[in-house]
Design a protein around this motif. Structure first.
Motif, mmCIF file in Angstrom:
data_model
loop_
_atom_site.group_PDB
_atom_site.id
_atom_site.type_symbol
_atom_site.label_atom_id
_atom_site.label_comp_id
_atom_site.label_asym_id
_atom_site.label_seq_id
_atom_site.Cartn_x
_atom_site.Cartn_y
_atom_site.Cartn_z
ATOM 1 N N VAL A 1 46.539 53.815 39.434
ATOM 2 C CA VAL A 1 46.803 53.031 40.644
ATOM 3 C C VAL A 1 45.833 51.859 40.628
ATOM 4 O O VAL A 1 44.728 51.929 41.183
ATOM 5 C CB VAL A 1 46.634 53.895 41.916
ATOM 6 N N ARG A 2 46.219 50.798 39.963
ATOM 7 C CA ARG A 2 45.299 49.679 39.735
ATOM 8 C C ARG A 2 45.517 48.504 40.684
ATOM 9 O O ARG A 2 44.704 47.593 40.717
ATOM 10 C CB ARG A 2 45.402 49.207 38.283
ATOM 11 N N ARG A 3 46.591 48.510 41.442
ATOM 12 C CA ARG A 3 46.816 47.466 42.440
ATOM 13 C C ARG A 3 46.427 48.026 43.804
ATOM 14 O O ARG A 3 47.098 48.927 44.318
ATOM 15 C CB ARG A 3 48.263 46.999 42.412
ATOM 16 N N VAL A 4 45.368 47.491 44.357
ATOM 17 C CA VAL A 4 44.807 48.026 45.594
ATOM 18 C C VAL A 4 44.714 46.917 46.641
ATOM 19 O O VAL A 4 44.208 45.822 46.362
ATOM 20 C CB VAL A 4 43.410 48.631 45.349
ATOM 21 N N ALA A 5 45.220 47.209 47.835
ATOM 22 C CA ALA A 5 45.077 46.295 48.967
ATOM 23 C C ALA A 5 44.055 46.874 49.936
ATOM 24 O O ALA A 5 43.940 48.096 50.082
ATOM 25 C CB ALA A 5 46.419 46.114 49.665
ATOM 26 N N VAL A 6 43.306 45.988 50.569
ATOM 27 C CA VAL A 6 42.357 46.381 51.611
ATOM 28 C C VAL A 6 42.640 45.545 52.847
ATOM 29 O O VAL A 6 43.308 44.511 52.787
ATOM 30 C CB VAL A 6 40.898 46.215 51.152
ATOM 31 N N ARG B 1 34.493 45.000 38.155
ATOM 32 C CA ARG B 1 33.857 45.884 37.179
ATOM 33 C C ARG B 1 34.808 46.947 36.656
ATOM 34 O O ARG B 1 34.725 47.354 35.493
ATOM 35 C CB ARG B 1 32.640 46.583 37.804
ATOM 36 N N SER B 2 35.720 47.395 37.521
ATOM 37 C CA SER B 2 36.535 48.563 37.166
ATOM 38 C C SER B 2 37.981 48.240 36.834
ATOM 39 O O SER B 2 38.769 49.148 36.585
ATOM 40 C CB SER B 2 36.491 49.578 38.317
ATOM 41 N N GLY B 3 38.336 46.960 36.837
ATOM 42 C CA GLY B 3 39.690 46.585 36.433
ATOM 43 C C GLY B 3 40.756 46.794 37.490
ATOM 44 O O GLY B 3 41.940 46.937 37.165
ATOM 45 N N LEU B 4 40.357 46.799 38.767
ATOM 46 C CA LEU B 4 41.333 46.905 39.841
ATOM 47 C C LEU B 4 41.853 45.521 40.221
ATOM 48 O O LEU B 4 41.108 44.542 40.224
ATOM 49 C CB LEU B 4 40.713 47.558 41.073
ATOM 50 N N ASP B 5 43.135 45.446 40.545
ATOM 51 C CA ASP B 5 43.759 44.213 41.043
ATOM 52 C C ASP B 5 43.692 44.267 42.567
ATOM 53 O O ASP B 5 44.482 44.962 43.207
ATOM 54 C CB ASP B 5 45.201 44.139 40.547
ATOM 55 N N LEU B 6 42.716 43.560 43.144
ATOM 56 C CA LEU B 6 42.439 43.658 44.575
ATOM 57 C C LEU B 6 43.104 42.537 45.343
ATOM 58 O O LEU B 6 43.108 41.385 44.925
ATOM 59 C CB LEU B 6 40.921 43.609 44.801
ATOM 60 N N ARG B 7 43.672 42.882 46.496
ATOM 61 C CA ARG B 7 44.228 41.886 47.410
ATOM 62 C C ARG B 7 43.930 42.303 48.837
ATOM 63 O O ARG B 7 43.476 43.430 49.088
ATOM 64 C CB ARG B 7 45.726 41.701 47.196
ATOM 65 N N VAL B 8 44.210 41.412 49.772
ATOM 66 C CA VAL B 8 43.901 41.644 51.180
ATOM 67 C C VAL B 8 45.190 41.562 51.992
ATOM 68 O O VAL B 8 46.032 40.691 51.762
ATOM 69 C CB VAL B 8 42.888 40.598 51.700
ATOM 70 N N VAL B 9 45.331 42.492 52.934
ATOM 71 C CA VAL B 9 46.434 42.453 53.898
ATOM 72 C C VAL B 9 45.807 42.383 55.285
ATOM 73 O O VAL B 9 44.952 43.215 55.631
ATOM 74 C CB VAL B 9 47.334 43.694 53.789
ATOM 75 N N VAL C 1 45.901 36.875 49.744
ATOM 76 C CA VAL C 1 45.977 37.406 51.106
ATOM 77 C C VAL C 1 47.436 37.467 51.556
ATOM 78 O O VAL C 1 48.152 36.461 51.488
ATOM 79 C CB VAL C 1 45.194 36.527 52.104
ATOM 80 N N SER C 2 47.859 38.638 52.012
ATOM 81 C CA SER C 2 49.158 38.777 52.670
ATOM 82 C C SER C 2 48.914 38.795 54.178
ATOM 83 O O SER C 2 48.067 39.552 54.663
ATOM 84 C CB SER C 2 49.855 40.072 52.245
ATOM 85 N N ILE C 3 49.643 37.948 54.899
ATOM 86 C CA ILE C 3 49.436 37.811 56.338
ATOM 87 C C ILE C 3 50.292 38.830 57.084
ATOM 88 O O ILE C 3 51.511 38.859 56.935
ATOM 89 C CB ILE C 3 49.787 36.388 56.798
ATOM 90 N N GLY C 4 49.628 39.656 57.884
ATOM 91 C CA GLY C 4 50.336 40.664 58.659
ATOM 92 C C GLY C 4 50.915 40.098 59.943
ATOM 93 O O GLY C 4 50.240 39.381 60.683
ATOM 94 N N LEU C 5 52.190 40.394 60.194
ATOM 95 C CA LEU C 5 52.879 39.981 61.411
ATOM 96 C C LEU C 5 53.638 41.168 61.981
ATOM 97 O O LEU C 5 54.047 42.074 61.241
ATOM 98 C CB LEU C 5 53.877 38.850 61.129
ATOM 99 N N SER C 6 53.867 41.164 63.279
ATOM 100 C CA SER C 6 54.717 42.186 63.870
ATOM 101 C C SER C 6 56.169 41.813 63.627
ATOM 102 O O SER C 6 56.562 40.661 63.779
ATOM 103 C CB SER C 6 54.452 42.297 65.370
ATOM 104 N N GLY C 7 56.971 42.778 63.225
ATOM 105 C CA GLY C 7 58.396 42.549 63.109
ATOM 106 C C GLY C 7 59.037 42.507 64.486
ATOM 107 O O GLY C 7 58.361 42.704 65.502
ATOM 108 N N PRO C 8 60.337 42.242 64.552
ATOM 109 C CA PRO C 8 61.015 42.210 65.846
ATOM 110 C C PRO C 8 60.864 43.530 66.594
ATOM 111 O O PRO C 8 61.063 44.602 66.032
ATOM 112 C CB PRO C 8 62.483 41.963 65.467
#
Length: 306
Positions: free
Chosen positions: A142-147, A175-183, A207-214
């Motif tokens: 599990v190398r793609r991690v969002a925080v 250092r550990s080869g994780l693909d980090l992104r932000v939500v 960065v993925s921008i969080g929005l409320s859906g309808p």
């Protein structure tokens, strides 16, 4: 870190603005807020194949349930992204089993790693960083991690602490080869979102921008209170026209259009919290992808029938 520089709002033609809105929707992810498996099947023809669907872990939901939902999402042709909440994990072995099952049963390769909102940890993990430091994510593939990040700040954590934690996660990921992104957490104004995105740009992270859906206004206010959303709620209540719009349309149109006017903002796309249900949000997203919407003079847009 130097003060964030927010991109200026662009003066663009209506046609370009429509194109920007559709570009923002390309590759958008959603967060499953319903535990009704039938909703997943109903979205097969609404969401694009391979759409990332995050699986929240609210109180009462076990990681066994999240694995089952992830497997169902994978069978439906979507990309499951389970939450891994540090304070909900009872032990090192429990985390190991969760990740092993998620990968083995649902081909999971991505996760959202958060601390969780429990006041007290169920086991040895207090923070998302502590989870990442175990090395179990990498070990299981599990190398793609969002925080998470918070445009209006966190109700219980100082901004300086959040900044230091993000820097530590970035260092560990390198250092550990994780693909980090932000939500980001959702809110109802674009200014704090754009300021946060500009600050995170200094970390070199997508960065993925969080929005409320309808969703209905009462439901939005309920979840906003649960999630500690404050300033933008007060601003929303101070604008009667915005309240009226939400009562009638109950969607994030104003925010999406405001973000579309800042095409220089370094975002990786949008992430929708499905407070009104996965199907409702999926229908709304499909209408936008297909161009079935009209810009309105009040800074919003009207979505056609799905």
């Amino acid at each position: 870190m130097e003060p964030a520089v927010v991109p200026r709002e662009s003066q663009v033609s209506p046609e370009r603005e429509r194109q920007n809105i559709q570009s923002l929707l390309a590759g958008a992810s959603v967060e499953l807020s319903s535990r009704d498996p039938a909703e997943i099947d109903a979205c097969i023809d609404l969401l694009s194949p391979g759409t990332a669907v995050f699986i929240s872990m609210p109180p009462g939901q076990t990681y066994h349930g999240n694995v089952a939902l992830a497997a169902r999402l994978r069978r439906a042709g979507f990309h499951p992204v389970p939450h891994v909440a540090a304070r909900r994990i009872a032990s090192h072995d429990a985390l190991d089993e969760y990740l092993e099952r998620a990968v083995g049963e649902a081909a999971v390769d991505s996760a959202l790693v958060i601390a969780g909102d429990c006041d007290r940890a169920s086991g040895p993990f207090e923070t998302s960083l502590a989870l990442l430091e175990t090395g179990l994510f990498q070990r299981h593939g599990v190398r793609r991690v969002a925080v998470a990040a918070y445009p209006e700040g966190h109700p219980r954590i100082a901004t300086s602490v959040l900044e230091s934690a993000l820097a530590a996660k970035k260092s560990l990921a390198r250092r550990s080869g994780l693909d980090l992104r932000v939500v980001t957490q959702f809110c109802f104004e674009s200014a704090p979102v754009l300021e946060l995105v500009a600050r995170i740009k200094g970390h070199g992270l997508p960065v993925s921008i969080g929005l409320s859906g309808p969703a209905s206004l009462p439901r939005l206010l309920k979840f906003a209170a649960l999630c500690g959303i404050g300033n933008s709620i007060r601003a929303l209540k101070a604008r009667p026209q915005a309240i009226t719009r939400l009562l009638v349309e109950a969607g994030p149109e104003v925010m999406v259009r405001e973000l579309a006017r800042h095409p220089g903002s370094p975002t990786a796309g949008l992430h929708f919290f499905c407070f009104g249900g996965l199907v409702r949000t999926a229908r709304w997203m499909r209408a936008l992808r297909e161009g079935r919407f009209e810009l309105t003079e009040d800074g919003s847009f009207r979505v056609g029938s799905a």
